[in-house]
Design a protein around this motif. Sequence first.
Motif, PDB file in Angstrom:
ATOM      1  N   GLN A   1      44.117  40.847  28.864  1.00 17.01           N
ATOM      2  CA  GLN A   1      42.981  40.920  27.926  1.00 17.01           C
ATOM      3  C   GLN A   1      41.728  40.419  28.613  1.00 17.01           C
ATOM      4  O   GLN A   1      40.546  40.851  28.620  1.00 17.01           O
ATOM      5  N   LEU A   2      42.016  39.236  29.177  1.00 13.73           N
ATOM      6  CA  LEU A   2      40.724  38.072  29.711  1.00 13.73           C
ATOM      7  C   LEU A   2      40.246  39.306  31.119  1.00 13.73           C
ATOM      8  O   LEU A   2      38.964  39.140  30.999  1.00 13.73           O
ATOM      9  N   LYS A   3      41.288  39.641  31.801  1.00 17.10           N
ATOM     10  CA  LYS A   3      40.679  40.460  32.811  1.00 17.10           C
ATOM     11  C   LYS A   3      39.969  41.790  32.553  1.00 17.10           C
ATOM     12  O   LYS A   3      38.897  42.133  32.869  1.00 17.10           O
ATOM     13  N   LEU A   4      40.404  42.509  31.349  1.00 16.33           N
ATOM     14  CA  LEU A   4      39.320  43.438  30.776  1.00 16.33           C
ATOM     15  C   LEU A   4      38.131  42.881  30.345  1.00 16.33           C
ATOM     16  O   LEU A   4      37.138  43.697  30.641  1.00 16.33           O
ATOM     17  N   SER A   5      38.037  41.827  29.575  1.00 19.16           N
ATOM     18  CA  SER A   5      36.810  41.170  29.182  1.00 19.16           C
ATOM     19  C   SER A   5      35.798  40.807  30.118  1.00 19.16           C
ATOM     20  O   SER A   5      34.717  40.919  30.243  1.00 19.16           O
TER      21      SER A   5
ATOM     22  N   SER B   1      45.389  50.377  32.283  1.00 22.28           N
ATOM     23  CA  SER B   1      43.961  50.207  32.520  1.00 22.28           C
ATOM     24  C   SER B   1      44.019  49.127  33.734  1.00 22.28           C
ATOM     25  O   SER B   1      43.259  49.178  34.614  1.00 22.28           O
ATOM     26  N   LEU B   2      44.906  48.119  33.594  1.00 27.28           N
ATOM     27  CA  LEU B   2      45.013  47.023  34.504  1.00 27.28           C
ATOM     28  C   LEU B   2      45.480  47.751  35.920  1.00 27.28           C
ATOM     29  O   LEU B   2      45.072  47.411  36.916  1.00 27.28           O
ATOM     30  N   TYR B   3      46.525  48.569  35.607  1.00 26.14           N
ATOM     31  CA  TYR B   3      47.105  49.241  36.694  1.00 26.14           C
ATOM     32  C   TYR B   3      46.196  50.005  37.696  1.00 26.14           C
ATOM     33  O   TYR B   3      46.019  49.960  38.994  1.00 26.14           O
ATOM     34  N   ALA B   4      45.206  50.609  36.846  1.00 29.59           N
ATOM     35  CA  ALA B   4      44.177  51.728  37.400  1.00 29.59           C
ATOM     36  C   ALA B   4      43.308  50.834  38.098  1.00 29.59           C
ATOM     37  O   ALA B   4      42.844  51.082  39.439  1.00 29.59           O
ATOM     38  N   ALA B   5      42.839  49.661  37.695  1.00 33.78           N
ATOM     39  CA  ALA B   5      41.941  48.798  38.347  1.00 33.78           C
ATOM     40  C   ALA B   5      42.501  48.431  39.562  1.00 33.78           C
ATOM     41  O   ALA B   5      41.823  48.218  40.576  1.00 33.78           O
TER      42      ALA B   5
END
Length: 340
Positions: free
Chosen positions: A250-254, A154-158
């Motif tokens: 997880q903070l980036k996701l939030s 998910s982080l990679y895709a962003a």
Amino acid sequence: MHSLSKTLLFYLTLTIVGIGSAHAQVTYFADILGNGFKQATIVQLADYEGSVTCTIIKKQTPEKSNKAVLYVHGFNDYFFQEEMAERYIQEGYNFYAVDLRKYGRSFLANQKFNNVRDLSEYFADIDTVLSVMKAEGSEKILLSGHSTGGLIISLYAAERNGKEMFDAILLNSPFFDLNVKSVLKKTAIPVIVKRAEKHPETTISAGLSPLYGESLHKDAHGEWTYNLGWKPHIAPPVNFGWIRAIHLGQLKLSQGLQIDKPVLVLHSAKSIDEKKWSDVMFTGDAVLNVEEIARQAQNIVGQYSIQAIQGGMHDLILSRKPVREEVYSTIFNWAKRNVK
């Protein structure tokens, strides 16, 4: 093969792949799984522990196909799910998996299992494998991740928006939130994250019950065979650096992750917290809080869908057979609309 012997072998025999190379070539050998699976070890740039590799595992469709899937495993894990690979192949997908650095086939004698300071360290491994897949004729690619692998991709895709080498994303019980009491999130985690800046190697128990592993492995209560040295029932201790890396991810996701490709998020319909063995272990997610997965998934900015699987275990494709049949049906029905 012993890790040190493996280290010497790849220096002697394997082709180093340049990230993003349009003509990436690798040398494959028979994989430990047999049955037509092949593997190639890729030498990556050294890091704070020294030598680093990742490992590509693949099996191709009987007839030529331009579709492929790349599977990224989770924490305390590696690729062993042959049934999953065969199901993708039946659907016309060339199957690829990666054992990320410091996991499974990629673990070296100079390393600590799972050791990471920032989840972006794994991006080079994913870039490399996707480059190889493109060079080998994959035009349409489904990027799939389980648990920690789901958070990583998910982080990679962003991070790769506008430069994607994949066409859609599948998240199998993604590790979108630490499954600890809220009081610990507010007190202990910030202290650990701060200490990790200067003392990343300080270790702490991963806090995972052995019951989940026992629910999977054939020698206990499960139906699957895999290497308990690479995926033990009791996960090895994690260090403060790992906790910080997970927390920051997880903070980036939030805060919102912009992902410009279709995303399917699958999770079990319920979490379970058994203290001793019972067949309840086969009926829910014994590792993560599924309500938090669903809640945090809504921080994806883009085209996503979230679906709960009744009776699903943490790794949904290792659930009981009727449940995983539903999982495969859900995946492939979605993929027909989004990987084309």
